[in-house]
Design an enzyme around this catalytic site. Structure first.
Site, short mmCIF file in Angstrom:
data_model
loop_
_atom_site.label_atom_id
_atom_site.label_comp_id
_atom_site.label_asym_id
_atom_site.label_seq_id
_atom_site.Cartn_x
_atom_site.Cartn_y
_atom_site.Cartn_z
N TYR A 190 47.80 40.16 -1.83
CA TYR A 190 47.84 39.24 -0.70
C TYR A 190 49.27 38.83 -0.33
O TYR A 190 49.47 37.79 0.32
CB TYR A 190 46.99 38.00 -1.00
CG TYR A 190 45.50 38.26 -0.92
CD1 TYR A 190 44.91 38.78 0.25
CD2 TYR A 190 44.65 37.99 -1.99
CE1 TYR A 190 43.55 39.01 0.33
CE2 TYR A 190 43.28 38.21 -1.91
CZ TYR A 190 42.73 38.73 -0.75
OH TYR A 190 41.38 38.94 -0.66
N PHE A 231 46.54 28.52 3.20
CA PHE A 231 45.38 28.75 2.34
C PHE A 231 45.68 29.68 1.16
O PHE A 231 44.78 29.98 0.38
CB PHE A 231 44.21 29.31 3.17
CG PHE A 231 44.53 30.60 3.90
CD1 PHE A 231 44.46 31.83 3.25
CD2 PHE A 231 44.89 30.58 5.25
CE1 PHE A 231 44.74 33.01 3.92
CE2 PHE A 231 45.18 31.75 5.92
CZ PHE A 231 45.10 32.98 5.25
N ARG A 272 34.55 47.97 7.83
CA ARG A 272 34.96 46.73 8.49
C ARG A 272 33.86 46.24 9.43
O ARG A 272 33.62 45.04 9.55
CB ARG A 272 36.27 46.93 9.27
CG ARG A 272 37.50 47.19 8.42
CD ARG A 272 38.05 45.98 7.72
NE ARG A 272 38.58 44.98 8.61
CZ ARG A 272 39.29 43.93 8.19
NH1 ARG A 272 39.54 43.74 6.90
NH2 ARG A 272 39.75 43.05 9.05
N THR A 325 36.50 37.85 9.77
CA THR A 325 36.91 37.02 8.61
C THR A 325 36.07 35.75 8.43
O THR A 325 35.68 35.43 7.31
CB THR A 325 38.40 36.63 8.77
OG1 THR A 325 39.15 37.82 9.05
CG2 THR A 325 38.94 35.98 7.51
N ARG A 371 29.20 39.35 6.20
CA ARG A 371 29.72 37.98 6.27
C ARG A 371 28.84 37.10 7.16
O ARG A 371 28.62 35.93 6.87
CB ARG A 371 31.16 38.00 6.76
CG ARG A 371 32.15 38.47 5.69
CD ARG A 371 33.51 38.73 6.28
NE ARG A 371 34.54 38.98 5.29
CZ ARG A 371 35.75 39.46 5.58
NH1 ARG A 371 36.07 39.71 6.84
NH2 ARG A 371 36.64 39.67 4.63
N ASN A 412 34.30 34.44 1.70
CA ASN A 412 33.64 35.26 2.71
C ASN A 412 33.12 36.59 2.15
O ASN A 412 33.03 37.58 2.85
CB ASN A 412 34.57 35.46 3.92
CG ASN A 412 35.85 36.15 3.54
OD1 ASN A 412 36.05 36.53 2.39
ND2 ASN A 412 36.74 36.36 4.50
N HIS A 446 36.03 41.87 0.54
CA HIS A 446 37.28 42.37 1.11
C HIS A 446 37.07 43.83 1.50
O HIS A 446 36.37 44.56 0.80
CB HIS A 446 38.41 42.30 0.08
CG HIS A 446 39.60 43.12 0.49
ND1 HIS A 446 40.54 42.64 1.37
CD2 HIS A 446 39.96 44.41 0.21
CE1 HIS A 446 41.45 43.60 1.58
NE2 HIS A 446 41.11 44.67 0.89
N1 UDP Z 1 41.43 33.53 4.39
C1 UDP Z 1 41.29 32.17 4.22
N2 UDP Z 1 41.52 31.34 5.30
C2 UDP Z 1 41.88 31.83 6.53
C3 UDP Z 1 42.03 33.22 6.70
C4 UDP Z 1 41.79 34.05 5.61
O1 UDP Z 1 40.97 31.71 3.13
O2 UDP Z 1 42.09 31.04 7.46
C5 UDP Z 1 41.18 34.43 3.23
C6 UDP Z 1 39.82 35.12 3.35
O3 UDP Z 1 39.24 35.20 2.05
C7 UDP Z 1 40.21 36.49 3.87
C8 UDP Z 1 41.54 36.73 3.17
O4 UDP Z 1 42.17 35.45 3.17
O5 UDP Z 1 39.24 37.46 3.60
C9 UDP Z 1 42.44 37.76 3.81
O6 UDP Z 1 42.68 37.40 5.15
P1 UDP Z 1 42.65 38.49 6.32
O7 UDP Z 1 43.22 37.85 7.53
O8 UDP Z 1 43.26 39.77 5.83
O9 UDP Z 1 41.08 38.67 6.59
P2 UDP Z 1 40.09 39.91 6.31
O10 UDP Z 1 40.88 41.18 6.49
O11 UDP Z 1 39.58 39.73 4.90
O12 UDP Z 1 38.99 39.76 7.31
MG MG Z 2 42.70 41.77 5.58
#
Ligand code: UDP
Ligand code: MG
Length: 132
Positions: free
Chosen positions: A49, A57, A85, A91, A102, A112, A115
């Site tokens: 990450y 967050f 996806r 998300t 989700r 959520n 991943h």
């Molecule tokens: N996340 C969070 N708060 C937010 C956005 C993301 O806790 O406002 C967390 C969530 O678990 C997410 C991860 O960070 O799956 C990675 O973020 P990303 O934007 O890459 O989302 P994803 O690709 O998982 O949809």
């Molecule tokens: Mg992501």
């Protein structure tokens, strides 16, 4: 053949949703080529990450991802990155369409459920991150 990395996050394992989540991928004819149940280290999560390090967050996310075992999976198939996806949904579970993982099971923006790699580049990096 294209590969992608999926993680069933701690909330998914705790709530005993592993079988139902895997079923969705198998229903779409995607092939499981690697899979392990493991607890992720802080070091690996910081790397995974890295791009979110400045977000408010970030710490909550790392704590949550370390809060219990996860299932790490490599799926293979034609166009697998995009298909996964789509099956996962956006998300925020509140915004995710019903019928997506989700949308159906996600609790909140952090917890959520899953991943999934978001590009070919990310998929390659993540598969080698999690499976050496
Ligand atoms: N996340 C969070 N708060 C937010 C956005 C993301 O806790 O406002 C967390 C969530 O678990 C997410 C991860 O960070 O799956 C990675 O973020 P990303 O934007 O890459 O989302 P994803 O690709 O998982 O949809
Ligand atoms: Mg992501």
């Amino acid at each position: 053949m294209e590969k992608t990395l999926v993680i069933i996050k701690p909330d998914g394992v705790k709530r005993q949703l592993i079988g139902r989540i895997l079923q969705r991928f198998e229903d779409k004819n995607l092939k499981i080529v690697q899979m392990k149940l493991t607890t992720l280290s802080e070091a690996l999560l910081n790397e995974h990450y890295e791009h979110l390090k400045e977000k408010t967050f970030f710490e909550e996310l790392i704590e949550y991802m370390m809060s219990g075992p996860v299932v790490v999976i490599v799926l293979e198939g034609e166009n697998v990155i995009k298909k996964v996806r789509q099956l996962v949904g956006v998300t925020d579970p509140q915004e995710a369409e019903m019928g997506t993982l989700r949308g159906d099971f996600g609790l909140n923006k952090t917890q959520n459920l899953v991943h999934a790699s978001d590009s070919l580049e990310a998929a390659k990096r993540e598969v080698s991150e999690f499976f050496q």
